[in-house]
Design a protein around this motif. Sequence first.
Motif, PDB file in Angstrom:
ATOM      1  N   LEU A 250       0.866  -1.168   0.000  1.00  6.00           N
ATOM      2  CA  LEU A 250       0.000   0.000   0.000  1.00  6.00           C
ATOM      3  C   LEU A 250       0.907   1.224   0.000  1.00  6.00           C
ATOM      4  O   LEU A 250       1.691   1.413   0.940  1.00  6.00           O
ATOM      5  CB  LEU A 250      -0.907   0.029   1.229  1.00  6.00           C
ATOM      6  CG  LEU A 250      -1.733   1.320   1.380  1.00  6.00           C
ATOM      7  CD1 LEU A 250      -2.809   1.405   0.316  1.00  6.00           C
ATOM      8  CD2 LEU A 250      -2.349   1.421   2.775  1.00  6.00           C
ATOM      9  N   PHE A 251       0.822   2.043  -1.047  1.00  8.08           N
ATOM     10  CA  PHE A 251       1.637   3.262  -1.120  1.00  8.08           C
ATOM     11  C   PHE A 251       0.806   4.470  -0.706  1.00  8.08           C
ATOM     12  O   PHE A 251      -0.310   4.669  -1.192  1.00  8.08           O
ATOM     13  CB  PHE A 251       2.175   3.477  -2.540  1.00  8.08           C
ATOM     14  CG  PHE A 251       2.849   4.816  -2.710  1.00  8.08           C
ATOM     15  CD1 PHE A 251       4.075   5.071  -2.113  1.00  8.08           C
ATOM     16  CD2 PHE A 251       2.237   5.830  -3.434  1.00  8.08           C
ATOM     17  CE1 PHE A 251       4.689   6.318  -2.240  1.00  8.08           C
ATOM     18  CE2 PHE A 251       2.836   7.076  -3.569  1.00  8.08           C
ATOM     19  CZ  PHE A 251       4.069   7.315  -2.975  1.00  8.08           C
ATOM     20  N   CYS A 252       1.354   5.260   0.212  1.00  8.98           N
ATOM     21  CA  CYS A 252       0.695   6.478   0.679  1.00  8.98           C
ATOM     22  C   CYS A 252       1.700   7.626   0.641  1.00  8.98           C
ATOM     23  O   CYS A 252       2.907   7.403   0.738  1.00  8.98           O
ATOM     24  CB  CYS A 252       0.192   6.320   2.117  1.00  8.98           C
ATOM     25  SG  CYS A 252      -0.786   4.839   2.415  1.00  8.98           S
ATOM     26  N   ASN A 253       1.185   8.850   0.528  1.00  7.68           N
ATOM     27  CA  ASN A 253       2.086   9.999   0.649  1.00  7.68           C
ATOM     28  C   ASN A 253       1.448  11.105   1.471  1.00  7.68           C
ATOM     29  O   ASN A 253       0.276  11.020   1.861  1.00  7.68           O
ATOM     30  CB  ASN A 253       2.556  10.503  -0.724  1.00  7.68           C
ATOM     31  CG  ASN A 253       1.439  11.074  -1.568  1.00  7.68           C
ATOM     32  OD1 ASN A 253       0.503  11.698  -1.067  1.00  7.68           O
ATOM     33  ND2 ASN A 253       1.532  10.864  -2.871  1.00  7.68           N
ATOM     34  N   GLY A 254       2.220  12.153   1.741  1.00  2.00           N
ATOM     35  CA  GLY A 254       1.759  13.220   2.622  1.00  2.00           C
ATOM     36  C   GLY A 254       0.525  13.942   2.131  1.00  2.00           C
ATOM     37  O   GLY A 254      -0.251  14.480   2.927  1.00  2.00           O
ATOM     38  N   TYR A 255       0.335  13.967   0.809  1.00  2.74           N
ATOM     39  CA  TYR A 255      -0.830  14.660   0.268  1.00  2.74           C
ATOM     40  C   TYR A 255      -2.137  13.930   0.557  1.00  2.74           C
ATOM     41  O   TYR A 255      -3.219  14.490   0.350  1.00  2.74           O
ATOM     42  CB  TYR A 255      -0.654  14.885  -1.235  1.00  2.74           C
ATOM     43  CG  TYR A 255       0.400  15.930  -1.547  1.00  2.74           C
ATOM     44  CD1 TYR A 255       0.226  17.260  -1.159  1.00  2.74           C
ATOM     45  CD2 TYR A 255       1.581  15.587  -2.207  1.00  2.74           C
ATOM     46  CE1 TYR A 255       1.188  18.223  -1.419  1.00  2.74           C
ATOM     47  CE2 TYR A 255       2.546  16.542  -2.477  1.00  2.74           C
ATOM     48  CZ  TYR A 255       2.353  17.861  -2.083  1.00  2.74           C
ATOM     49  OH  TYR A 255       3.320  18.809  -2.349  1.00  2.74           O
ATOM     50  N   ASP A 256      -2.054  12.686   1.032  1.00  2.00           N
ATOM     51  CA  ASP A 256      -3.269  11.988   1.454  1.00  2.00           C
ATOM     52  C   ASP A 256      -3.987  12.769   2.559  1.00  2.00           C
ATOM     53  O   ASP A 256      -5.210  12.673   2.709  1.00  2.00           O
ATOM     54  CB  ASP A 256      -2.940  10.580   1.966  1.00  2.00           C
ATOM     55  CG  ASP A 256      -2.466   9.660   0.851  1.00  2.00           C
ATOM     56  OD1 ASP A 256      -2.761   9.937  -0.323  1.00  2.00           O
ATOM     57  OD2 ASP A 256      -1.781   8.664   1.158  1.00  2.00           O
ATOM     58  N   PHE A 257      -3.212  13.540   3.338  1.00  2.00           N
ATOM     59  CA  PHE A 257      -3.803  14.317   4.429  1.00  2.00           C
ATOM     60  C   PHE A 257      -4.643  15.476   3.901  1.00  2.00           C
ATOM     61  O   PHE A 257      -5.442  16.039   4.645  1.00  2.00           O
ATOM     62  CB  PHE A 257      -2.707  14.846   5.360  1.00  2.00           C
ATOM     63  CG  PHE A 257      -2.090  13.785   6.227  1.00  2.00           C
ATOM     64  CD1 PHE A 257      -2.552  13.560   7.516  1.00  2.00           C
ATOM     65  CD2 PHE A 257      -1.052  13.001   5.752  1.00  2.00           C
ATOM     66  CE1 PHE A 257      -1.985  12.581   8.319  1.00  2.00           C
ATOM     67  CE2 PHE A 257      -0.479  12.018   6.540  1.00  2.00           C
ATOM     68  CZ  PHE A 257      -0.948  11.798   7.831  1.00  2.00           C
ATOM     69  N   ASP A 258      -4.453  15.865   2.620  1.00  2.00           N
ATOM     70  CA  ASP A 258      -5.302  16.893   2.018  1.00  2.00           C
ATOM     71  C   ASP A 258      -6.681  16.331   1.665  1.00  2.00           C
ATOM     72  O   ASP A 258      -7.630  17.082   1.471  1.00  2.00           O
ATOM     73  CB  ASP A 258      -4.655  17.441   0.741  1.00  2.00           C
ATOM     74  CG  ASP A 258      -3.423  18.287   1.035  1.00  2.00           C
ATOM     75  OD1 ASP A 258      -3.273  18.718   2.192  1.00  2.00           O
ATOM     76  OD2 ASP A 258      -2.627  18.507   0.109  1.00  2.00           O
TER      77      ASP A 258
END
Length: 350
Positions: A104-112
Amino acid sequence: MAIAAARLGLKCVAIGHVGNEIYGKFLEDVLQAEGIGMAGMSEETDVLNAPSSSYETLLCWVLVDPLQKHGFCSRADFSKEPAFSWMNTLSEEVKRAIKRSRILFCNGYDFDELSPHMIISAVEYTVEVGTSVFFDPGPRGKSLLSGTVEEQKALEHFLRMSDVLLLTSDEAESLTGLVDPILAAQELLRKGNRTKWVVVKMGPKGSILITKSGITCASAFKVKIMDTVGCGDSFVAAIAYGFIHNIPLVTTLAFANAVGAATAMGCGAGRNVATLKQVVELMETADLNEDDKFWNELLREHLDSQEVTFLSKMVLNGSNGRMKHVTLQKVVSELLPKLKSSQLEGTLSS
């Protein structure tokens, strides 16, 4: 990232939300054309309770200046709440997609887009079912450090529970307070409960991959840079490929550098990221942007404490302490046949 990974032959599913308007239809068409599946985050009850405006597809504007520096802007930048704050639970469709996946790939922009609660629940479920977590905090990492209590807790959770962390040297410094990217990566490894790799992207210099047992370094490829948007995500796709297929670390790093560099030769991200054909052609040219002074200064303090593997353009006689040199020719000769074979087959075999 998903498009780059799919073009390398990995089977991908995009997890998220699109609205029922022209932009959502466009995105669905693009993903389908690239062979990427989609799992919707929202359940019917979420949709019924959502304001119509917040149900629309989230658009991001990429701003690029003449020096190729770029920034991102979306409606999430003008709101205290994430774009899809009305989502409360992981859908069963998303849970099935996570359970079937290797990463599962996630990045900081998921918080937007999603609430910290939703993000933490996704990570916890991923860990529970044995899927690996990749996390790239990106530029948002620094703001999350000083964000709300919930955001700080979610960021800390990511840093502890991720199997692979991917970040730039500036981002590593922001998260640890350490200027030396190797020391910063080792600090992130030490604090992580599950962290196996910390990968530090250093732009035109190259990249490093840190594990508990050693340091792997690779210079970047020499290319004419047109646009750096999407390079980091393309790079991540190749790291995921190496992780899944258990490829030697130095080969994985060289491959990732090549994929990122091939994307930099084009303009824009999305469907304009590198194709496998472009990556193969670039690796066949085998031209590295070597900077001996930079690498000598970076590695000098670490040669006595850990084994260092370094990608070199040519064979070097002898060894330098614990430095192990691997030639680009060796890496390319091992990787290219597999990549060329996958070009013919249309998919990479494990």
